[in-house]
Design an enzyme around this catalytic site. Structure first.
Site, short mmCIF file in Angstrom:
data_model
loop_
_atom_site.label_atom_id
_atom_site.label_comp_id
_atom_site.label_asym_id
_atom_site.label_seq_id
_atom_site.Cartn_x
_atom_site.Cartn_y
_atom_site.Cartn_z
N LYS A 53 -53.75 -34.47 -32.49
CA LYS A 53 -53.08 -35.71 -32.09
C LYS A 53 -53.68 -36.61 -32.60
CE LYS A 53 -51.66 -32.26 -28.35
NZ LYS A 53 -52.01 -31.86 -27.09
N GLN A 97 -56.15 -31.95 -22.35
CA GLN A 97 -55.76 -31.15 -23.27
C GLN A 97 -56.29 -29.55 -22.63
OE1 GLN A 97 -54.66 -30.60 -26.07
NE2 GLN A 97 -54.20 -28.54 -26.66
N ASP A 120 -48.01 -35.94 -20.92
CA ASP A 120 -47.57 -34.64 -21.95
C ASP A 120 -46.34 -34.11 -21.01
OD1 ASP A 120 -49.43 -33.23 -23.60
OD2 ASP A 120 -51.06 -32.98 -21.74
#
Ligand code: GUN
Length: 297
Positions: A53, A97, A120
């Site tokens: 990412k 994460q 997200d």
């Protein structure tokens, strides 16, 4: 003969489009979008995801910061770090994460992220907005799936979409996105999962079958309708000594046999996977536009 849905190619196109916009911002002397990614502990899969990412951010000219925290980080320490980025004008997206170590509540951490930086799309505010059809940050993998269907002109209007899997990250959001009464959606959606007595009763009815159940080669040809479009979200490692790493990556769909019956199918790897990161970049760009009130989108 099935058309192979090339997620790698589409993701590269999206990254290129975004890079062009960032180049323009730079040429005007403006601030660029920034993403802060936070990783707690040393889960090797998570390390790989976060580094991909951050690399993707750097490649298109975003500001990118990875915070690597030890596994014994407390929940309060993590919340403090999220709050620091909530207040930092150089970062428009924040990603923590998952999974987190078990002593930390994922719910509490997700809720600590400002909804305006929730790239997200996991914050309850984003999830609620998605369900009631308001503009919001869509979670990256479901958004990538919907984007692939659009770019391959796979009709969803009035079609029967069957989603196998009910996770908060894929199954529930993709079902809700495709259910919305709008272009690129408006499908009749069935969600089924591991508790079904006979999953094939549902999967055989699908015009579009989305599979996110996390079991290698789980969907076999007899479970798929002739001419269906199949989207495979699975990423499973199976041992195979003929591969350099001693394993290969396969999806949740028995690709070899299923593809013969389909109109469209995503391969694994190279299907949905690359789209997840492209959509994260797109969400970060959207967060930047909203926060800075830039007119370019
Ligand atoms: N873990 C697995 N997928 C994801 C994702 O899309 N975002 C975050 N933050 N964690 C994940």
């Amino acid at each position: 003969m099935a058309v192979l849905i090339d997620g790698k190619k589409i993701a590269a196109e999206i990254r290129k489009e975004l890079k062009g916009k960032v180049d323009w911002l730079k040429s005007m002397g403006l601030k660029v979008p920034g993403l802060a990614a936070i990783l707690v502990g040393n889960n090797s899969a998570s390390q790989v995801y976060v580094s991909s990412k951050s690399k993707a951010c750097a490649e298109i000219g975003f500001l990118s910061k990875v915070e690597n925290l030890p596994a014994n980080t407390t929940q309060n320490e993590l919340i403090e770090l999220v709050e620091k980025y909530n207040a930092d004008n150089d970062y428009h997206g924040i990603l923590v994460q998952l999974p987190l170590p078990s002593h930390i509540s994922e719910e509490k951490i997700i809720e600590s992220i400002s909804p305006s930086k929730d790239v997200d799309g996991f914050h309850p505010t984003s999830v609620g907005n998605l369900v009631i059809g308001r503009e919001t940050f869509y979670p990256c993998t479901p958004n990538g799936i919907v984007e692939l269907l659009k770019r391959y002109k796979i009709e969803t209007n009035g079609k029967h979409v069957v989603v196998v899997g009910r996770s908060n990250i894929v199954g529930k959001p993709v079902a809700n996105m495709l259910l919305q009464k709008k272009a690129g959606a408006n499908a009749v959606v069935t969600v089924c999962h591991s508790a079904a007595k006979d999953l094939s009763l549902f999967t055989k009815e699908a015009d579009i079958l989305v599979v996110a159940i996390g079991k290698a080669n789980f969907i076999t040809a007899d479970m798929v309708k002739e001419g269906a479009a199949v989207v495979d979200v699975g990423i499973n490692r199976i041992e195979d000594s003929s591969f350099p790493k001693g394993y290969k990556i396969v999806g949740d769909v028995d690709f070899e046999n299923v593809q013969k019956k389909t109109s469209f199918i995503t391969p694994v790897p190279g299907g949905v996977g690359p789209m997840t990161i492209a959509m994260l970049l797109q969400n970060t760009f959207l967060a930047y536009i909203k926060i800075t009130n830039q007119k370019l989108a």
